[in-house]
Design a protein around this motif. Structure first.
Motif, PDB file in Angstrom:
ATOM      1  N   PRO A  63      22.976  51.303  -3.711  1.00 31.54           N
ATOM      2  CA  PRO A  63      23.678  51.649  -2.515  1.00 31.54           C
ATOM      3  C   PRO A  63      23.266  51.697  -1.176  1.00 31.54           C
ATOM      4  O   PRO A  63      24.136  52.019  -0.004  1.00 31.54           O
ATOM      5  N   THR A 100      25.425  45.401  -0.832  1.00 31.63           N
ATOM      6  CA  THR A 100      25.857  46.594  -2.283  1.00 31.63           C
ATOM      7  C   THR A 100      27.251  47.156  -1.306  1.00 31.63           C
ATOM      8  O   THR A 100      28.494  47.368  -1.430  1.00 31.63           O
ATOM      9  N   ARG A 101      27.144  47.304   0.318  1.00 36.34           N
ATOM     10  CA  ARG A 101      27.769  48.972   0.905  1.00 36.34           C
ATOM     11  C   ARG A 101      29.161  48.091   1.239  1.00 36.34           C
ATOM     12  O   ARG A 101      29.817  48.417   0.973  1.00 36.34           O
ATOM     13  N   LEU A 103      30.664  47.392  -2.216  1.00 33.65           N
ATOM     14  CA  LEU A 103      31.996  48.441  -2.388  1.00 33.65           C
ATOM     15  C   LEU A 103      32.943  48.587  -1.832  1.00 33.65           C
ATOM     16  O   LEU A 103      33.666  49.220  -1.924  1.00 33.65           O
ATOM     17  N   THR A 123      29.545  54.049 -12.115  1.00 32.18           N
ATOM     18  CA  THR A 123      29.107  55.000 -10.840  1.00 32.18           C
ATOM     19  C   THR A 123      28.731  55.918 -11.730  1.00 32.18           C
ATOM     20  O   THR A 123      29.838  56.436 -12.744  1.00 32.18           O
ATOM     21  N   LEU A 167      24.303  52.486  -9.941  1.00 31.25           N
ATOM     22  CA  LEU A 167      25.588  51.811  -9.970  1.00 31.25           C
ATOM     23  C   LEU A 167      25.571  50.337 -11.205  1.00 31.25           C
ATOM     24  O   LEU A 167      24.084  49.780 -10.998  1.00 31.25           O
TER      25      LEU A 167
END
Length: 229
Positions: A10, A15-16, A19, A48, A53
């Protein structure tokens, strides 16, 4: 068929970004397949919990998901890809499995729609309605939620709370899709179900595991996973 798992970090920028939009994560998953035709699209779900993750993917073709690790994963955790067919072939009527499903519970309504036209798709609504949505489809998908002595019932014997079915998460995803200048705002209600199921039709359940359940599959919905009990 293949079942894959990728651990995402994360703290990584990619990845952010994933998301923030399930459409972007869907595109990243698709990049792992040479054949990206609609008939060959994989199912995926992002879990999650426990401060990590986990991305699960089910597909007909064996994927190459190393780019997900390089862009947004952990160097110490390469993609895990398993032959899913062995597990699928072992499913049999009467067996019980712990399960998890993230779905997009919707229904079609005809109010205000011209005769002969397709109904409007709307969210089913409350948590209770979302549970009813799954229970109403379970047998056609090849399973039932088995009763438990601890089930909460009314004086008339109607089950109002099932020990073997839990709605563990309800979220509304909001994001944009489409080309610049043609952006469309999307609102997608999701429900995560967990519990215990019993197989009544192995063939139907295999189809549900491979093809997914309900709508919103491009946005992380529809993937049912099982764990033997």
């Amino acid at each position: 068929m293949y079942l894959s798992r990728v651990f995402l970090n994360p703290q990584r920028r990619a990845t952010r970004d994933w998301l923030s939009s399930p459409q972007r994560l869907h595109a990243a998953v698709l990049a792992g397949y040479a054949d990206q035709s609609p008939a060959n699209r994989p199912l995926w779900r992002l879990d999650t919990g426990n401060h990590r993750l986990e991305l699960f993917v089910v597909s007909a073709d064996r994927p190459d998901l190393i780019h997900l690790v390089e862009d947004g994963g952990w160097d110490t955790h390469p993609p895990q890809v398993a032959d899913y067919r062995r597990f699928l072939d072992d499913i049999a009527a009467g067996r019980r499995y712990a399960f998890r499903l993230r779905a997009n519970p919707v229904r079609s309504v005809k109010d205000g729609v011209a005769e002969g036209a397709r109904g409007r798709v709307v969210n089913v609504g409350s948590a209770g309605k979302q549970e009813e949505w799954l229970l109403g489809r379970a047998e056609a998908l090849g399973f039932v939620i088995p009763p438990d002595p601890a089930d909460l019932k009314t004086a008339d014997g109607e089950v109002i709370a099932r020990r073997n079915l839990a709605l563990t998460e309800r979220r509304t995803l909001r994001f944009s899709k489409g080309a610049p200048g043609e952006r469309l705002n999307v609102s997608l209600a999701t429900a995560q179900f967990e519990g215990l199921l019993e197989v009544v039709d192995a063939g139907r359940l295999r189809s549900a595991l491979c093809a997914g359940i309900g709508r919103g599959k491009a946005y992380g919905c529809g993937l049912l996973t099982l764990s033997p009990r």
